[in-house]
Scaffold this motif. Structure first.
Motif, PDB file in Angstrom:
ATOM      1  N   GLU A  28       1.038  -1.114   0.137  1.00  0.00           N
ATOM      2  CA  GLU A  28       0.139   0.042   0.015  1.00  0.00           C
ATOM      3  C   GLU A  28       0.904   1.171  -0.039  1.00  0.00           C
ATOM      4  O   GLU A  28       0.659   2.228  -0.706  1.00  0.00           O
ATOM      5  CB  GLU A  28      -0.902   0.056   1.187  1.00  0.00           C
ATOM      6  N   LEU A  35       2.072   1.680  -3.590  1.00  0.00           N
ATOM      7  CA  LEU A  35       0.956   2.249  -4.222  1.00  0.00           C
ATOM      8  C   LEU A  35       0.945   3.778  -4.160  1.00  0.00           C
ATOM      9  O   LEU A  35       0.868   4.465  -5.274  1.00  0.00           O
ATOM     10  CB  LEU A  35      -0.365   1.589  -3.953  1.00  0.00           C
ATOM     11  N   LEU A  36       1.057   4.100  -3.034  1.00  0.00           N
ATOM     12  CA  LEU A  36       0.708   5.584  -2.629  1.00  0.00           C
ATOM     13  C   LEU A  36       1.805   6.374  -3.170  1.00  0.00           C
ATOM     14  O   LEU A  36       1.515   7.550  -3.764  1.00  0.00           O
ATOM     15  CB  LEU A  36       0.568   5.937  -1.153  1.00  0.00           C
ATOM     16  N   ASN A  48       1.285   6.754  -6.916  1.00  0.00           N
ATOM     17  CA  ASN A  48       0.184   7.414  -7.297  1.00  0.00           C
ATOM     18  C   ASN A  48       0.872   8.951  -7.164  1.00  0.00           C
ATOM     19  O   ASN A  48       0.354   9.745  -7.872  1.00  0.00           O
ATOM     20  CB  ASN A  48      -0.967   7.337  -6.371  1.00  0.00           C
ATOM     21  N   LEU A  81      -2.421   1.707 -12.747  1.00  0.00           N
ATOM     22  CA  LEU A  81      -2.549   2.284 -11.545  1.00  0.00           C
ATOM     23  C   LEU A  81      -4.029   2.597 -11.193  1.00  0.00           C
ATOM     24  O   LEU A  81      -4.359   2.474 -10.015  1.00  0.00           O
ATOM     25  CB  LEU A  81      -1.905   3.629 -11.332  1.00  0.00           C
ATOM     26  N   ASN A 133      -5.686   0.737  -7.986  1.00  0.00           N
ATOM     27  CA  ASN A 133      -6.408   1.450  -7.120  1.00  0.00           C
ATOM     28  C   ASN A 133      -7.993   1.267  -6.834  1.00  0.00           C
ATOM     29  O   ASN A 133      -8.414   1.182  -5.676  1.00  0.00           O
ATOM     30  CB  ASN A 133      -6.355   3.180  -7.402  1.00  0.00           C
ATOM     31  N   ILE A 182      -9.504  -0.051  -3.394  1.00  0.00           N
ATOM     32  CA  ILE A 182     -10.641   0.751  -2.745  1.00  0.00           C
ATOM     33  C   ILE A 182     -11.749  -0.285  -2.363  1.00  0.00           C
ATOM     34  O   ILE A 182     -12.381  -0.407  -1.223  1.00  0.00           O
ATOM     35  CB  ILE A 182     -11.323   1.754  -3.758  1.00  0.00           C
TER      36      ILE A 182
END
Length: 82
Positions: free
Chosen positions: A10, A13-14, A17, A67, A71, A75
């Motif tokens: 995570e 991923l952030l 992003n 992405l 994402n 979510i």
């Protein structure tokens, strides 16, 4: 706080992003990380600045669609399992 493999994914991923949404004109040019220079003499290819610019450009070009999918998956996973 427990550091788990999911937490590391995570966090990655952030970070991806964050790199993907950087605006070249408004942010990157102000700090000198605008467009990559494609020089064929090889003098600037190994510098850290050139590699960072190439990484940002590659993430913004290649990772845009994956992405979005990842994402959405994260979510939905967070909504279902908390």
């Amino acid at each position: 706080m427990v550091l788990s493999f999911y937490g590391l994914l995570e966090a990655g991923l952030l970070i991806l992003n964050g790199i993907a949404v950087l605006n070249r004109e408004r942010f990157l040019k102000k700090i000198g990380f605008g467009q990559p220079t494609h020089s064929f003499d090889g003098s600037d290819q190994g510098s850290v600045k050139h590699q960072v610019i190439a990484l940002i450009s590659a993430v913004q070009t290649v990772m845009r669609m994956p992405l979005i999918v990842v994402n959405i998956f994260v979510i939905v996973f967070k909504l279902l399992l908390g």
